[in-house]
Design a protein around this motif. Structure first.
Motif, PDB file in Angstrom:
ATOM      1  N   ALA A 159       0.826  -1.211   0.000  1.00 61.20           N
ATOM      2  CA  ALA A 159       0.000   0.000   0.000  1.00 61.20           C
ATOM      3  C   ALA A 159       0.859   1.260   0.000  1.00 61.20           C
ATOM      4  O   ALA A 159       0.370   2.349  -0.316  1.00 61.20           O
ATOM      5  N   THR A 160       2.122   1.109   0.347  1.00 57.11           N
ATOM      6  CA  THR A 160       3.039   2.253   0.351  1.00 57.11           C
ATOM      7  C   THR A 160       3.761   2.430  -0.983  1.00 57.11           C
ATOM      8  O   THR A 160       4.627   3.307  -1.103  1.00 57.11           O
ATOM      9  N   TYR A 219     -12.068   8.315 -14.451  1.00 59.21           N
ATOM     10  CA  TYR A 219     -12.788   7.444 -13.515  1.00 59.21           C
ATOM     11  C   TYR A 219     -12.814   5.993 -13.992  1.00 59.21           C
ATOM     12  O   TYR A 219     -12.776   5.059 -13.182  1.00 59.21           O
ATOM     13  N   PHE A 220     -12.886   5.791 -15.316  1.00 58.41           N
ATOM     14  CA  PHE A 220     -12.902   4.418 -15.841  1.00 58.41           C
ATOM     15  C   PHE A 220     -11.597   3.704 -15.483  1.00 58.41           C
ATOM     16  O   PHE A 220     -11.606   2.532 -15.086  1.00 58.41           O
ATOM     17  N   ASN A 221     -10.483   4.404 -15.593  1.00 54.70           N
ATOM     18  CA  ASN A 221      -9.208   3.797 -15.204  1.00 54.70           C
ATOM     19  C   ASN A 221      -9.161   3.534 -13.701  1.00 54.70           C
ATOM     20  O   ASN A 221      -8.750   2.460 -13.258  1.00 54.70           O
ATOM     21  N   LEU A 222      -9.575   4.496 -12.912  1.00 52.84           N
ATOM     22  CA  LEU A 222      -9.489   4.345 -11.457  1.00 52.84           C
ATOM     23  C   LEU A 222     -10.397   3.230 -10.939  1.00 52.84           C
ATOM     24  O   LEU A 222      -9.988   2.433 -10.081  1.00 52.84           O
ATOM     25  N   VAL A 223     -11.613   3.160 -11.443  1.00 52.42           N
ATOM     26  CA  VAL A 223     -12.548   2.168 -10.898  1.00 52.42           C
ATOM     27  C   VAL A 223     -12.129   0.758 -11.265  1.00 52.42           C
ATOM     28  O   VAL A 223     -12.321  -0.188 -10.486  1.00 52.42           O
ATOM     29  N   ARG A 224     -11.522   0.589 -12.441  1.00 50.86           N
ATOM     30  CA  ARG A 224     -11.058  -0.753 -12.809  1.00 50.86           C
ATOM     31  C   ARG A 224      -9.847  -1.161 -11.985  1.00 50.86           C
ATOM     32  O   ARG A 224      -9.640  -2.347 -11.723  1.00 50.86           O
ATOM     33  N   LEU A 225      -9.054  -0.191 -11.559  1.00 47.47           N
ATOM     34  CA  LEU A 225      -7.832  -0.509 -10.817  1.00 47.47           C
ATOM     35  C   LEU A 225      -8.066  -0.645  -9.318  1.00 47.47           C
ATOM     36  O   LEU A 225      -7.438  -1.483  -8.658  1.00 47.47           O
ATOM     37  N   PHE A 226      -8.961   0.206  -8.769  1.00 46.56           N
ATOM     38  CA  PHE A 226      -9.094   0.263  -7.311  1.00 46.56           C
ATOM     39  C   PHE A 226     -10.458  -0.203  -6.801  1.00 46.56           C
ATOM     40  O   PHE A 226     -10.642  -0.335  -5.595  1.00 46.56           O
ATOM     41  N   GLY A 227     -11.428  -0.446  -7.673  1.00 46.01           N
ATOM     42  CA  GLY A 227     -12.756  -0.849  -7.207  1.00 46.01           C
ATOM     43  C   GLY A 227     -13.532   0.340  -6.680  1.00 46.01           C
ATOM     44  O   GLY A 227     -13.557   1.407  -7.303  1.00 46.01           O
ATOM     45  N   ASP A 228     -14.188   0.172  -5.531  1.00 47.31           N
ATOM     46  CA  ASP A 228     -14.929   1.277  -4.916  1.00 47.31           C
ATOM     47  C   ASP A 228     -13.963   2.431  -4.636  1.00 47.31           C
ATOM     48  O   ASP A 228     -12.897   2.226  -4.043  1.00 47.31           O
ATOM     49  N   LEU A 257      -5.787  -2.989  -6.993  1.00 48.57           N
ATOM     50  CA  LEU A 257      -4.629  -2.380  -6.340  1.00 48.57           C
ATOM     51  C   LEU A 257      -4.998  -1.929  -4.933  1.00 48.57           C
ATOM     52  O   LEU A 257      -6.183  -1.706  -4.635  1.00 48.57           O
ATOM     53  N   PRO A 258      -4.002  -1.755  -4.075  1.00 52.22           N
ATOM     54  CA  PRO A 258      -4.305  -1.193  -2.752  1.00 52.22           C
ATOM     55  C   PRO A 258      -4.633   0.295  -2.855  1.00 52.22           C
ATOM     56  O   PRO A 258      -4.067   1.005  -3.695  1.00 52.22           O
ATOM     57  N   GLY A 290     -11.163   3.202   3.680  1.00 52.29           N
ATOM     58  CA  GLY A 290     -10.834   1.793   3.913  1.00 52.29           C
ATOM     59  C   GLY A 290      -9.899   1.228   2.856  1.00 52.29           C
ATOM     60  O   GLY A 290      -9.740   1.799   1.775  1.00 52.29           O
ATOM     61  N   GLN A 291      -9.301   0.098   3.205  1.00 53.50           N
ATOM     62  CA  GLN A 291      -8.362  -0.575   2.298  1.00 53.50           C
ATOM     63  C   GLN A 291      -9.056  -1.723   1.591  1.00 53.50           C
ATOM     64  O   GLN A 291     -10.050  -2.271   2.083  1.00 53.50           O
ATOM     65  N   ASN A 292      -8.551  -2.087   0.422  1.00 56.33           N
ATOM     66  CA  ASN A 292      -9.057  -3.259  -0.278  1.00 56.33           C
ATOM     67  C   ASN A 292      -8.614  -4.535   0.442  1.00 56.33           C
ATOM     68  O   ASN A 292      -7.545  -4.564   1.061  1.00 56.33           O
ATOM     69  N   PRO A 293      -9.403  -5.599   0.340  1.00 54.22           N
ATOM     70  CA  PRO A 293      -9.025  -6.859   1.002  1.00 54.22           C
ATOM     71  C   PRO A 293      -7.674  -7.365   0.506  1.00 54.22           C
ATOM     72  O   PRO A 293      -7.333  -7.221  -0.666  1.00 54.22           O
TER      73      PRO A 293
END
Length: 479
Positions: A106-107, A155-164, A459-460, A474-477
């Motif tokens: 995550a860092t 946003y399309f790039n971000l949502v595919r990479l990071f989810g919510d 991604l985290p 919050g963090q991704n699982p």
């Protein structure tokens, strides 16, 4: 002509100032990436034009080794191609090796840079949208459409990479931390992306530019959004066919796609100018002999096997032998310093200040999306329309065509996308969209002694953002 040059200089200078202000805010203060801290005055449509150019400056990123700079799309290959079975680092060292090993922390500064860069692009688009009142009646809709195209793309790039992710649709004040740090579900993000792209399509923007938003660019991007969400396959097919009727065409020589810029095949690309502040450094990093790293985005054995089998005439312009270390193989797209054996000229005197444009959307991608849309989530298609699009790609590559009554399978389409679009940051998204990421990346990880798990498909969230939110974000699982 002198007036035009002066105008361009004015735009560049003002854009650079605005860029500098927003960049410094992002990195030097614990304030939201989408917050407007200083009063920004928009008094005319010229100011809006400057702000529009500034959006593309954000995507272009800064060609530097300074970790405090926004690198925009120049870092994208790390978090897409190098998380697939297509590429890796040459030496498996440092932070960049986390991507090929599926051990991303995550860092990780590269992940953080991309996250901040793309929220900064959204901030720039929101700034345009917040100041539309100074636009003329004749141009307001087109300006709004252009800003919404860029926002949807980010946003399309971000949502595919990071989810919510946080959904920021306006300029925030420093106290609007609830919006900045509240993750919303992916469906809500996709709703905004779809709405923005539909508005862009109907805004009156045309196809006169390949380096800025266009109607065809919005149509192609929306088709990909529909394929990604697995709904509206018919709408995706119609959108692809609208682009196919818009005058774009495949280059007859595959090499020219990458070395004859703004060619007939390009729908949307990010422009770079060699030996200037608008240059890029990523293509030099693909070649360790002239880059500043030990070599990244190198071709894996797996992709070379695929290209040797299915690439046809594309293969020599997809990977080549590393002359410094003949057991290694480099990405041959976007070569910055030329290759006389391939007939490729240098784009700059200094490879680390390269002028190769980055292609975001091209016609070949649309043709293959057309096949995918007709397949509509199934395992194959015998549609003649699908065969026509598929065969157009195959014919250029001097590969056998698929003729009736034979069909095209999902695996054949995935293979074709891999060899046509290798090293163009599509492979990971394709694997996920086709439902094959788990199988393919698990097998690849086992073969390369990496550590892939299903959690690695996202991604985290950068630890920096979580810290700024004081734990609200919050963090991704798995991270």
């Amino acid at each position: 002509m002198k007036n035009i040059i002066n105008k361009i200089k004015h735009i560049v200078v003002v854009g650079f100032v605005l860029f500098t202000i927003t960049s410094c805010e992002d990195y030097l203060s614990p304030e939201p990436s989408s917050v407007l801290n200083a009063a920004t005055s928009f008094e005319s449509e010229d100011d809006l034009e400057t702000a529009l150019v500034n959006m593309y400056d954000g995507i272009q990123g800064v060609n530097s080794t300074d970790t405090d700079d926004n690198h925009g799309i120049q870092y994208e290959f790390y978090i897409t191609e190098m998380r697939s079975d297509n590429s890796r680092t040459k030496s498996s060292e440092g932070e960049s090796a986390q991507f090929e090993n599926f051990t991303i922390q995550a860092t990780n500064g590269i992940v953080s840079d991309y996250y901040i860069s793309f929220y900064n692009i959204i901030f720039r688009a929101n700034t345009v949208l917040a100041n539309l009142d100074v636009a003329s009646d004749a141009n307001r809709a087109k300006i709004e459409g252009e800003a919404k195209f860029v926002r949807a793309y980010a946003y399309f790039n971000l949502v595919r990479l990071f989810g919510d992710i946080p959904l920021v649709t306006s300029i925030l004040s420093p106290t609007d931390t609830a919006i900045q740090f509240t993750r919303v579900d992916t469906a809500s993000v996709y709703d905004l992306i779809e709405s923005d792209l539909l508005e862009a399509i109907d805004s009156g923007i045309d196809n006169s530019s390949k380096s800025r938003a266009s109607k065809a660019g919005a149509q192609a991007l929306l088709a990909k959004v529909y394929l990604t969400t697995g709904v509206n396959y018919l709408d995706a097919q119609i959108l692809c066919e609208q682009v196919m009727a818009s005058g774009f065409a495949l280059e007859s020589d595959f090499k020219d796609v990458f070395y004859n810029e703004l060619n007939n095949e390009i729908i949307f690309s990010i422009g770079y100018v060699g030996d200037s502040q608008d240059s890029q450094g990523f293509s030099a990093e693909f070649l360790n002999a002239v880059g500043r790293t030990s070599g990244v985005n190198y071709a894996t054995a797996d992709v070379r096997t695929a290209l040797d089998a299915f690439g046809g005439d594309r293969t020599p312009y997809s990977y080549r032998v590393d002359i410094e270390q003949p057991t290694q193989f480099q990405n041959a797209k976007y070569i910055p310093d030329g290759d006389s054996s391939l007939g490729i000229a240098a784009t700059s005197t200094d490879p680390t200040s390269a002028g190769n444009d980055w292609i975001v959307l091209r016609y070949a991608d649309v043709l293959l999306m057309h096949v995918e849309a007709i397949m509509a989530g199934g395992s194959s298609t015998t549609s003649q329309a699908a065969r026509d699009s598929f065969n157009a790609i195959r014919l250029r590559a001097n590969m056998p065509t698929v003729d009736a009554p034979a069909g095209i399978t999902k695996q054949e389409l995935l293979d074709e996308r891999r060899v046509e679009l290798a090293f163009e940051n599509h492979r990971l998204y394709d694997l996920i969209r086709f439902g094959e990421a788990q199988n393919v990346l698990s097998a690849f990880s086992t073969a390369t002694n990496a550590n892939f798990t299903a959690a690695d498909l996202l991604l985290p969230i950068p630890q920096r953002e979580i810290n700024l939110s004081q734990g609200v974000l919050g963090q991704n699982p798995g991270y």
